[in-house]
Design an enzyme around this catalytic site. Structure first.
Site, short mmCIF file in Angstrom:
data_model
loop_
_atom_site.label_atom_id
_atom_site.label_comp_id
_atom_site.label_asym_id
_atom_site.label_seq_id
_atom_site.Cartn_x
_atom_site.Cartn_y
_atom_site.Cartn_z
N THR A 117 -6.48 -6.17 7.54
CA THR A 117 -7.77 -5.56 7.85
C THR A 117 -8.81 -5.87 6.79
OG1 THR A 117 -8.90 -3.42 8.07
CG2 THR A 117 -6.94 -3.45 6.72
N TYR A 141 -6.08 3.94 4.42
CA TYR A 141 -5.78 2.91 5.42
C TYR A 141 -5.83 1.53 4.78
CZ TYR A 141 -6.57 -0.44 9.16
OH TYR A 141 -6.49 -1.55 9.97
#
Length: 329
Positions: A117, A141
């Protein structure tokens, strides 16, 4: 030779499975259905319901089906949730990835494609963001994914497997043939939420933060069509099979749209002027994330085919409409 797709019943994973099946690959899907859907797995693929952290199950699956590659999509992905539940995110995204990698090594898997990501960059000082910039994720995250990138690199060096880690920017849209799309009822993807508001499935849309240092004060993101993203994974698979070395690459289009701009496109395409509520910033949201995306084109020969925000929105709206019909059955 078969490829195991973890999280293959979810949003991005299911599109990868469709692309693999379309070109005649042998595909095994592993998914616990916590956020995925059994009906998203095409009949041509083998479906194994289970947890990627269950090493006995994973190792039996690798042996039984002759798995030589793994495309790893299974993860928790909601940034604000990671701030309130960091342990859950580190368990799912990091600890279970470690278990999956150990099972891959034991089973003799040759190649891994990892769903990473842009959140690993945090709040980058330059835009577009190159791969070589310093990594400083600002939420659990992003940190959970960066830890997994580190593990994957170390495992590859120690055990001789090769990998491609793709750092996604904002994924959106749906399969152009209408076979899959973002199906989670409570998903937080902007284009999905805006599409639901346009179709009357939500009372409106909430915009978090209007005081960012961006042209209109709202967050700017690089929106990539999910099918282009799936095909980037195919290109990564072909690269590894041809003997290519390990790579970490951005996956985006190299240009961004603000939240307000996206909302206006959804309103224009749908013809619905749905309510929009302006709210304070959420924790963990960087102001702008745009990919410097020349390396993936050079290394993998990847050429996007759906780089059009209106097309992305049209297909997202069509999928939400189809999903409404499916859920009403």
């Amino acid at each position: 030779m078969a490829i195991l797709v973890s999280g293959g019943a979810g949003y991005i994973g299911s599109h990868m499975v469709l692309e693999l099946v379309d070109r005649g690959e042998q595909v095994v899907v592993l998914d616990d259905l916590s956020t995925g859907f059994w009906w998203a797995v095409p009949k041509e693929a083998i479906f194994v319901q289970g947890d990627m952290g269950d090493q006995g199950l994973v190792e039996r699956t690798i042996a039984e089906h002759g798995i030589t590659e793994i495309a790893h999509f299974a993860a928790k992905i909601v940034v604000p949730d990671s701030v309130t539940d960091p342990l859950g995110y580190y368990l799912n995204n990091t600890v279970k990835t470690r278990a999956l990698l150990e099972s891959a090594v034991r089973g003799g898997v040759k190649h891994v494609i990892f769903s990473s990501t842009a959140a690993v960059y945090g709040e980058p000082a330059v835009s577009p963001v190159p791969e070589e910039i310093g990594l400083a994720p600002i939420n659990p995250y992003g940190r959970s994914k960066l830890m997994s990138e580190w593990m994957l690199g170390d495992v590859a060096r120690a055990h001789g497997l090769t990998y491609v880690a793709l750092r996604y920017f904002n994924v959106a849209g749906a399969d152009p043939k209408g076979r899959s799309g973002q199906s989670s009822a409570n998903a937080t993807h902007l284009i999905k939420v805006a599409s639901q508001a346009a179709l009357g499935q939500r009372a409106g849309l909430e915009v978090f933060g209007t005081d960012y240092p961006t042209p209109d004060g709202t967050c700017v993101r690089d929106y990539i069509h999910v099918t282009d993203l799936a095909r980037a994974h195919l290109a990564a698979l072909d690269h590894l099979r041809a003997g290519g070395g390990s790579l970490t690459l951005n996956c985006g289009y190299g240009r961004g749209y603000s939240v307000k701009e996206v909302v206006e496109v959804v309103k224009q395409v749908s013809g619905v002027d749905f309510p929009v509520k302006l709210s304070p910033r959420r924790a963990g949201d960087p102001a702008s994330l745009i990919a410097k995306a020349d390396r993936i084109r050079a290394e993998l020969g990847w050429q996007p085919e759906h780089d059009d925000l209106e097309e992305i929105v049209k297909q997202a709206l069509a999928w939400e409409d189809a999903l409404k019909t499916r859920n009403a059955r």
